[in-house]
Design a protein around this motif. Structure first.
Motif, short mmCIF file in Angstrom:
data_model
loop_
_atom_site.label_atom_id
_atom_site.label_comp_id
_atom_site.label_asym_id
_atom_site.label_seq_id
_atom_site.Cartn_x
_atom_site.Cartn_y
_atom_site.Cartn_z
N ILE A 258 63.76 91.30 6.81
CA ILE A 258 62.89 90.78 7.86
C ILE A 258 62.66 89.30 7.56
O ILE A 258 62.04 88.95 6.55
CB ILE A 258 61.56 91.55 7.91
N THR A 259 63.16 88.45 8.43
CA THR A 259 63.09 87.00 8.22
C THR A 259 61.90 86.41 8.98
O THR A 259 61.72 86.66 10.16
CB THR A 259 64.39 86.33 8.68
N LEU A 260 61.11 85.63 8.26
CA LEU A 260 59.94 84.97 8.84
C LEU A 260 60.13 83.46 8.79
O LEU A 260 60.77 82.93 7.88
CB LEU A 260 58.67 85.32 8.05
N PRO A 261 59.54 82.74 9.75
CA PRO A 261 59.54 81.27 9.66
C PRO A 261 58.52 80.79 8.65
O PRO A 261 57.57 81.52 8.32
CB PRO A 261 59.16 80.85 11.09
N ASN A 262 58.70 79.58 8.17
CA ASN A 262 57.74 78.97 7.25
C ASN A 262 57.26 77.65 7.84
O ASN A 262 57.92 76.62 7.70
CB ASN A 262 58.35 78.74 5.87
N PRO A 263 56.09 77.66 8.50
CA PRO A 263 55.59 76.43 9.13
C PRO A 263 55.00 75.44 8.13
O PRO A 263 54.60 74.34 8.53
CB PRO A 263 54.49 76.96 10.07
N LEU A 264 54.98 75.80 6.86
CA LEU A 264 54.36 74.94 5.85
C LEU A 264 55.35 73.99 5.20
O LEU A 264 54.95 73.12 4.41
CB LEU A 264 53.70 75.79 4.75
N LEU A 265 56.64 74.12 5.51
CA LEU A 265 57.63 73.24 4.90
C LEU A 265 57.58 71.85 5.52
O LEU A 265 57.32 71.69 6.71
CB LEU A 265 59.04 73.81 5.09
N THR A 266 57.84 70.85 4.70
CA THR A 266 57.89 69.47 5.19
C THR A 266 59.31 69.13 5.62
O THR A 266 60.28 69.80 5.21
CB THR A 266 57.45 68.49 4.09
N PRO A 267 59.48 68.08 6.43
CA PRO A 267 60.84 67.68 6.85
C PRO A 267 61.73 67.27 5.67
O PRO A 267 62.96 67.28 5.81
CB PRO A 267 60.58 66.47 7.77
N GLU A 268 61.13 66.92 4.54
CA GLU A 268 61.92 66.50 3.37
C GLU A 268 62.52 67.67 2.60
O GLU A 268 63.31 67.45 1.67
CB GLU A 268 61.04 65.67 2.42
N THR A 269 62.19 68.90 2.96
CA THR A 269 62.75 70.07 2.26
C THR A 269 64.27 70.05 2.39
O THR A 269 64.81 69.98 3.50
CB THR A 269 62.21 71.37 2.87
N PRO A 270 65.01 70.11 1.27
CA PRO A 270 66.48 69.95 1.31
C PRO A 270 67.22 71.21 1.74
O PRO A 270 68.09 71.72 1.03
CB PRO A 270 66.81 69.57 -0.14
N LEU A 271 66.90 71.71 2.93
CA LEU A 271 67.53 72.94 3.41
C LEU A 271 69.02 72.77 3.66
O LEU A 271 69.78 73.75 3.66
CB LEU A 271 66.84 73.41 4.70
N ASN A 272 69.46 71.53 3.90
CA ASN A 272 70.88 71.28 4.18
C ASN A 272 71.74 71.28 2.92
O ASN A 272 72.97 71.30 3.02
CB ASN A 272 71.05 69.96 4.92
N ARG A 273 71.13 71.25 1.74
CA ARG A 273 71.90 71.31 0.50
C ARG A 273 72.10 72.78 0.11
O ARG A 273 71.31 73.37 -0.63
CB ARG A 273 71.20 70.54 -0.62
N LYS A 274 73.15 73.37 0.61
CA LYS A 274 73.36 74.81 0.47
C LYS A 274 73.47 75.24 -0.99
O LYS A 274 73.13 76.39 -1.32
CB LYS A 274 74.63 75.22 1.22
N GLU A 275 73.91 74.34 -1.87
CA GLU A 275 74.08 74.72 -3.27
C GLU A 275 72.75 74.95 -3.99
O GLU A 275 72.71 75.50 -5.09
CB GLU A 275 74.88 73.64 -4.03
N LEU A 276 71.64 74.55 -3.34
CA LEU A 276 70.33 74.69 -3.97
C LEU A 276 69.67 76.05 -3.70
O LEU A 276 68.66 76.37 -4.31
CB LEU A 276 69.39 73.59 -3.47
N TRP A 277 70.24 76.83 -2.78
CA TRP A 277 69.55 78.01 -2.29
C TRP A 277 70.31 79.30 -2.57
O TRP A 277 71.52 79.38 -2.38
CB TRP A 277 69.31 77.89 -0.78
N PHE A 278 69.58 80.32 -2.97
CA PHE A 278 70.15 81.66 -3.17
C PHE A 278 70.39 82.32 -1.82
O PHE A 278 69.55 82.25 -0.92
CB PHE A 278 69.19 82.52 -4.00
N THR A 279 71.56 82.98 -1.68
CA THR A 279 71.86 83.78 -0.50
C THR A 279 72.46 85.10 -0.96
O THR A 279 72.84 85.27 -2.13
CB THR A 279 72.88 83.07 0.43
N LEU A 280 72.58 86.03 -0.04
CA LEU A 280 73.17 87.33 -0.39
C LEU A 280 74.62 87.18 -0.81
O LEU A 280 75.14 88.00 -1.57
CB LEU A 280 73.05 88.30 0.79
N ASP A 281 75.29 86.14 -0.37
CA ASP A 281 76.68 85.91 -0.77
C ASP A 281 76.78 85.65 -2.28
O ASP A 281 77.81 85.88 -2.90
CB ASP A 281 77.27 84.73 -0.02
N ASP A 282 75.70 85.16 -2.88
CA ASP A 282 75.72 84.89 -4.32
C ASP A 282 75.85 86.17 -5.14
O ASP A 282 76.23 86.12 -6.32
CB ASP A 282 74.43 84.16 -4.74
N LEU A 283 75.50 87.31 -4.54
CA LEU A 283 75.63 88.58 -5.26
C LEU A 283 77.06 88.85 -5.68
O LEU A 283 77.33 89.48 -6.71
CB LEU A 283 75.13 89.74 -4.38
#
Length: 287
Positions: A258-283
């Motif tokens: 169940i995916t929820l939005p996070n309205p507390l993140l700032t525009p500077e959050t590095p969401l575009n740097r995919k190597e920084l984030w865990f995903t199910l593909d990492d399994l």
């Protein structure tokens, strides 16, 4: 002439050794289980070493709750130099963040802590609307409280960390959303509770190292060290060592997500740097 020269050499050697001694930076020994346990101090030390070893990480002598650690850091009293915690726009306005997620966003993957006699409570949950029928519990000053409430979930706030488990055990709330990297330790300490096997709530968020806004040099040192650790693989190795078994145990790919939005993140959050984030593909890559 020999004695003065020897004294001069000894003095120069002492000065050089003193100049090379890393400066201690203090990281809070958080009251309760904490968000990261040993991982936070280990990652901080890794970053400082990779940046050149000008600083060394030390745990604070006494334990403190997270809100106290953040207050100590903000006021600059000198007892705390770095705190690792979940980010929000408010925290980033008061403190200086190092915008590299400590646990690769894993703190935003939440599974439920339940009473052991209600192990099947969430078995029928398929979407957010289903989940809204159950009352959760979170810390009153945690960003998660607002994130969950903004999505219409009922959440009881608590001011003291351990109160959460008492409310759950007493049946005054239905579940406690806890991150994959903290729930197993908590369940082990509370045998009357159990980890839900059916649902994972996921929202984009990051836990950063924060420093006082008057200390940009330390923030830059941590950032440089983390970037080096990302490139040479030592960051991922430490992450996998601490959290790989817990991620496997969580069986995230077998759960309703169940995916929820996070309205507390700032525009500077590095969401575009995919190597920084865990995903199910990492399994697929985890040992």
């Amino acid at each position: 002439m020999l004695l003065p020269r020897l004294l001069l050499i000894a003095c120069l050697c002492w000065c050089g050794a003193a100049a090379a001694t890393p400066q201690a930076v203090h990281y809070p020994r958080v009251d309760g289980d904490g968000e990261h346990g040993d991982y936070g101090i280990a990652l901080l030390q890794l970053a400082l070493e990779k940046a050149g070893g000008h600083y060394r990480a030390e745990l604070s002598p006494t334990r403190m709750q997270q809100n106290r650690a953040l207050l100590e850091l903000q006021t600059g009293g000198g007892r705390i130099d770095v705190v690792g915690t979940m980010t929000s726009a408010e925290r980033e306005s008061k403190l200086l963040p190092v915008r590299i997620p400590m646990t690769r966003g894993l703190i935003g993957w939440r599974i439920g802590l339940l009473r052991a006699d209600r192990a099947e409570l969430l078995q029928g949950v398929r979407n957010l609307e289903d989940l809204r029928h159950y009352a959760a519990v979170q810390g009153h000053d945690w960003p998660d409280l607002q994130i969950l409430r903004r999505s219409g979930l009922a959440v009881q706030p608590v001011t003291v960390y351990n109160t959460m488990f008492g409310l759950l055990s007493a049946g005054r709330v239905d579940w406690a959303p806890r991150s994959v990297n903290e729930i197993w330790r908590e369940a082990a300490r509370h045998p009357e509770l159990i980890v839900d096997p059916y649902v994972v709530v996921r929202y984009p968020t990051a836990d950063y190292f924060f420093v006082n806004r008057s200390n940009p040099a330390l923030a830059e040192e941590i950032r440089r060290g983390l970037e080096v650790a990302l490139v040479d693989g030592s960051f991922e190795k430490l992450f996998s060592y601490h959290y790989g078994p817990l991620i496997r145990q969580a069986r995230l790919d077998k759960r309703v997500v169940i995916t929820l939005p996070n309205p507390l993140l700032t525009p500077e959050t590095p969401l575009n740097r995919k190597e920084l984030w865990f995903t199910l593909d990492d399994l697929k890559r985890m040992p």
